[in-house]
Design an enzyme around this catalytic site. Structure first.
Site, PDB file in Angstrom:
ATOM      1  N   LYS A   1      -6.029 -29.387  15.795  1.00 42.52           N
ATOM      2  CA  LYS A   1      -6.418 -28.933  17.024  1.00 42.52           C
ATOM      3  C   LYS A   1      -7.989 -28.872  17.008  1.00 42.52           C
ATOM      4  CE  LYS A   1      -6.598 -27.310  21.123  1.00 42.52           C
ATOM      5  NZ  LYS A   1      -6.519 -27.982  22.473  1.00 42.52           N
TER       6      LYS A   1
ATOM      7  N   CYS B   1     -12.323 -23.856  25.870  1.00 43.00           N
ATOM      8  CA  CYS B   1     -11.915 -24.626  24.456  1.00 43.00           C
ATOM      9  C   CYS B   1     -12.897 -25.434  23.590  1.00 43.00           C
ATOM     10  CB  CYS B   1     -10.748 -25.698  24.612  1.00 43.00           C
ATOM     11  SG  CYS B   1      -9.345 -25.004  25.167  1.00 43.00           S
TER      12      CYS B   1
HETATM   13  N1  NAD Z   1      -6.887 -23.420  29.003  1.00 39.77           N
HETATM   14  C1  NAD Z   1      -6.415 -24.513  28.293  1.00 39.77           C
HETATM   15  O1  NAD Z   1      -6.803 -25.620  28.663  1.00 39.77           O
HETATM   16  C2  NAD Z   1      -6.003 -24.723  26.946  1.00 39.77           C
HETATM   17  C3  NAD Z   1      -5.833 -25.895  26.387  1.00 39.77           C
HETATM   18  C4  NAD Z   1      -5.516 -25.777  25.018  1.00 39.77           C
HETATM   19  C5  NAD Z   1      -5.464 -24.510  24.216  1.00 39.77           C
HETATM   20  N2  NAD Z   1      -5.628 -23.373  24.844  1.00 39.77           N
HETATM   21  C6  NAD Z   1      -5.892 -22.260  23.949  1.00 39.77           C
HETATM   22  O2  NAD Z   1      -4.650 -21.525  24.397  1.00 39.77           O
HETATM   23  C7  NAD Z   1      -4.952 -20.070  24.538  1.00 39.77           C
HETATM   24  C8  NAD Z   1      -4.706 -19.398  25.815  1.00 39.77           C
HETATM   25  O3  NAD Z   1      -5.527 -20.258  26.611  1.00 39.77           O
HETATM   26  P1  NAD Z   1      -5.658 -19.776  28.066  1.00 39.77           P
HETATM   27  O4  NAD Z   1      -6.581 -20.826  28.897  1.00 39.77           O
HETATM   28  O5  NAD Z   1      -4.113 -19.783  28.625  1.00 39.77           O
HETATM   29  O6  NAD Z   1      -5.982 -18.409  28.424  1.00 39.77           O
HETATM   30  P2  NAD Z   1      -6.041 -17.246  29.467  1.00 39.77           P
HETATM   31  O7  NAD Z   1      -7.009 -16.180  29.533  1.00 39.77           O
HETATM   32  O8  NAD Z   1      -5.969 -18.056  30.806  1.00 39.77           O
HETATM   33  O9  NAD Z   1      -4.709 -16.530  29.214  1.00 39.77           O
HETATM   34  C9  NAD Z   1      -4.219 -15.802  28.271  1.00 39.77           C
HETATM   35  C10 NAD Z   1      -3.408 -14.651  28.871  1.00 39.77           C
HETATM   36  O10 NAD Z   1      -3.086 -13.628  27.702  1.00 39.77           O
HETATM   37  C11 NAD Z   1      -3.162 -12.308  28.134  1.00 39.77           C
HETATM   38  N3  NAD Z   1      -3.019 -11.658  26.922  1.00 39.77           N
HETATM   39  C12 NAD Z   1      -4.277 -11.333  26.258  1.00 39.77           C
HETATM   40  N4  NAD Z   1      -3.949 -10.452  25.509  1.00 39.77           N
HETATM   41  C13 NAD Z   1      -2.450 -10.342  25.462  1.00 39.77           C
HETATM   42  C14 NAD Z   1      -1.480  -9.330  24.480  1.00 39.77           C
HETATM   43  N5  NAD Z   1      -1.722  -8.855  23.524  1.00 39.77           N
HETATM   44  N6  NAD Z   1      -0.190  -9.490  25.080  1.00 39.77           N
HETATM   45  C15 NAD Z   1       0.135 -10.180  26.199  1.00 39.77           C
HETATM   46  N7  NAD Z   1      -0.756 -10.936  26.860  1.00 39.77           N
HETATM   47  C16 NAD Z   1      -2.102 -10.924  26.541  1.00 39.77           C
HETATM   48  C17 NAD Z   1      -4.386 -12.356  29.063  1.00 39.77           C
HETATM   49  O11 NAD Z   1      -4.209 -11.115  29.912  1.00 39.77           O
HETATM   50  C18 NAD Z   1      -4.276 -13.751  29.668  1.00 39.77           C
HETATM   51  O12 NAD Z   1      -3.483 -13.681  31.022  1.00 39.77           O
HETATM   52  C19 NAD Z   1      -6.523 -20.188  23.991  1.00 39.77           C
HETATM   53  O13 NAD Z   1      -6.315 -19.977  22.374  1.00 39.77           O
HETATM   54  C20 NAD Z   1      -6.946 -21.494  24.183  1.00 39.77           C
HETATM   55  O14 NAD Z   1      -8.081 -21.719  23.458  1.00 39.77           O
HETATM   56  C21 NAD Z   1      -6.159 -23.359  26.151  1.00 39.77           C
END
Ligand code: NAD
Length: 422
Positions: free
Chosen positions: A214, A268
Site C-alpha cells: 500500500k 494519502c
Molecule cells: N480517503 C481515502 O481516499 C483513503 C484511501 C485509501 C486509504 N485511506 C486510509 O484509510 C484511513 C482512513 O482514512 P479516511 O480518509 O477514511 O479518514 P477520515 O478522517 O475521513 O475518517 C476517519 C474517521 O475515524 C474517526 N476516528 C478517529 N479515531 C477514532 C477512534 N479511536 N474510534 C472511532 N473512530 C475514530 C474520525 O472521527 C473520522 O470520522 C487512513 O489511514 C487513510 O490513509 C484513505
C-alpha cells in the site's frame, strides 16, 4: 467461500469507513458503525453522510432505514472489526498511529473468541504485528495469530484500501484487494468477509507485504507526479508550455509522463511515502526528493502569483479550486488551499476563492475582509489575475477567450487541455 460472520463493526466512519459500512449493510449484514465524532454519528443516524461522495446518501438512507447499519460512539460486540481511522504524520513527519491504537484499545473489551480484526488504515510496516501485541496486552485471555498461528482465538489481518474518492462505491466493489494475514487463516477469513461485495481480483499475502505494498503504491504515484511537477518548473524556465512538451514526449511508445499540478494533496499520497522513509531513511533518497519536489510546487505557484500581483496597485486574484483534486470537497493537505493561505498571509491582494464543493471558507481563510468565497462568473469577471488551481469539471467552460483580458496562472492545465481538445 463467503463469510459466516453476520455482525460487522466498522471503527472510523470517514471517507473509507462509512462507504465500507454502508456497502456491507447493503448486502444484508448487520453493521455497527463506530466513530468518536458525535456530530458524524448523529448525521449518519439521520441517513446522511457528513461528507460528499456520489450516491453514498442513497445507500446510507436505505441501510439506516432498514436497520442494517447502526451508528454509535462506543464499540459493541461483533464478529468482525474493520479499523478505518486516520493515520496522519506529525510535524516531524513521523507516523502518528494514535488513532489506530485508540481504536484497538476501544474494541479490546468486546473482543471474543472467533472474532476477526482487519486493519484498513494505511500503516507503516509492522503495524499489524504491533496491533497483535497491543491486543494481547489488553486481553491476555485471548490468543492472536502471531504467537498461535493457524489456531488463534482472534484472527488479525491487514487489508489496505485503494478507493478513489468520488468513485468510492464502485471502486469498493471492483478494485483488486490484498489480504495480508498475520497467518494464512486470518488472510482467508478477511477475503471471505469482503466476498460479501468485493468482486475484483484478490491476493492473499502476509501482513507486512500488504502494508508495504500500500505504501509503495502511493510512493510510486508521488514519485511520478514529482517528475511531472519538476518538468513544469523546467518548462517554465525555458518559457515552454509543459502540457505540450509532455504530450510530445508521451508520443514515445514507452513514455507515459503524468500531469503536473498545484502540488500533491489529500490524505494519502503526501503522507504515506514518509512511512517508508521514516523506517529506512538511508535507502529512500528518491522517495524523499519526490516529497520535497511536490511540497515545493505550491510555494512556487504562490510566489508566482504574488509577484504578478505586486505589479498592481489593488490586485484582485481569482483562485479557482481549493480541494486537493478535481470534483471533491476534500481540502486535506490541499496544495490549492496552501496557495490561498500563503497569498492571504502575504496580503497579496483581494482573494476571490471559487470552490463549488464547499459552502463556507475553511477556518484559515474565514473572517478576513480580503478573502471571499465567490461564484466562478463573478470571480473571473472581477479578477486581474486568475489562478487555476484545480481542474474541477465545473470549470470546464473556461477557455482562453473567457479569460482573455486576465493574467492567468494555469497550474491545472485547464486552458492548455481545452485548447488541445478544441
Ligand atoms: N480517503 C481515502 O481516499 C483513503 C484511501 C485509501 C486509504 N485511506 C486510509 O484509510 C484511513 C482512513 O482514512 P479516511 O480518509 O477514511 O479518514 P477520515 O478522517 O475521513 O475518517 C476517519 C474517521 O475515524 C474517526 N476516528 C478517529 N479515531 C477514532 C477512534 N479511536 N474510534 C472511532 N473512530 C475514530 C474520525 O472521527 C473520522 O470520522 C487512513 O489511514 C487513510 O490513509 C484513505
Amino acid at each position: 467461500m463467503t463469510t459466516t460472520r453476520q455482525t460487522i463493526s466498522v471503527i472510523g466512519l470517514g471517507y473509507v469507513g462509512l462507504p465500507t459500512a454502508a456497502t456491507f449493510a447493503s448486502r444484508g449484514l448487520q453493521v455497527i458503525g463506530v466513530d468518536i465524532r458525535e456530530d458524524a454519528v448523529a448525521r449518519i443516524r439521520s441517513g446522511e453522510a457528513h461528507f460528499i461522495e456520489p450516491d453514498l446518501d442513497i445507500v446510507l438512507r436505505a441501510v439506516v432505514t432498514s436497520g442494517n447499519l447502526r451508528a454509535t460512539t462506543v464499540p459493541e460486540a461483533a464478529d468482525a472489526f474493520l479499523i478505518a481511522v486516520p493515520t496522519p504524520i506529525r510535524d516531524d513527519r513521523s507516523a502518528d498511529l494514535g488513532a489506530v491504537r485508540a481504536a484497538l484499545a476501544s474494541i479490546a473489551p468486546v473482543l471474543k473468541r472467533g472474532d476477526l480484526v482487519i486493519i484498513e488504515s494505511t500503516c507503516p510496516v509492522g503495524s499489524t504485528q504491533k496491533a497483535a501485541e497491543q491486543l494481547r496486552s489488553l486481553r491476555p485471555d485471548l490468543s492472536f495469530p502471531d504467537t498461535a498461528p493457524e489456531c488463534s482465538d482472534v484472527l488479525l489481518a491487514y487489508s489496505p484500501e485503494r478507493i478513489l474518492p468520488g468513485q468510492t462505491l464502485r471502486e469498493l466493489i471492483d478494485n483488486p484487494r490484498t489480504y495480508g494475514g498475520l497467518d494464512r487463516r486470518s488472510a482467508v477469513a478477511a477475503r471471505d468477509l469482503y466476498a460479501a461485495f468485493a468482486t475484483g481480483p484478490n491476493r492473499l499475502t502476509t501482513a507486512p507485504a500488504a502494508e508495504l505494498s500500500k505504501l509503495v503504491e502511493n510512493a510510486y504515484r508521488d514519485v511520478n507526479v514529482a517528475f511531472a511537477n519538476e518538468l513544469s518548473l523546467v518548462c517554465d524556465a525555458f518559457g515552454l508550455d509543459v502540457w505540450s512538451v509532455i504530450r510530445l514526449a508521451n508520443l514515445h511508445p514507452r513514455v507515459n509522463i503524468l500531469s503536473p499540478g498545484a502540488g500533491v494533496g489529500g490524505h494519502c499520497i503526501p503522507v504515506d511515502p514518509w512511512f517508508i522513509h521514516e523506517a529506512l531513511p538511508n535507502h529512500t533518497p528518491l522517495i524523499r526528493a519526490a516529497r520535497e519536489v511536490n511540497d515545493n510546487k505550491p510555494h512556487f505557484l504562490a510566489d508566482r502569483i504574488a509577484t504578478i500581483a505586486s505589479r498592481f496597485r489593488e490586485p484582485t486574484i481569482a483562485l479557482l479550486g481549493l480541494a486537493y483534486k478535481p470534483n471533491v470537497d476534500d481540502l486535506r493537505e490541499s496544495p490549492a488551499l496552501h496557495i490561498a493561505n500563503a497569498l492571504a498571509e502575504r496580503q497579496a491582494g483581494r482573494l476571490m476563492i471559487v470552490e463549488p464543493h464547499i459552502r463556507e471558507l475553511p477556518a484559515s481563510l474565514r473572517g478576513r475582509n480580503d478573502v471571499v468565497l465567490s461564484s466562478l462568473g463573478e470571480a473571473v469577471a472581477s479578477a486581474d489575475i486568475v489562478g487555476i488551481l484545480v481542474a474541477h469539471d465545473r470549470f470546464r467552460g473556461l477557455n482562453a477567450g473567457t479569460v482573455a483580458s486576465k493574467i492567468v496562472v494555469d497550474a491545472a492545465g485547464l486552458l492548455a487541455n481545452a485548447a488541445e481538445a478544441a
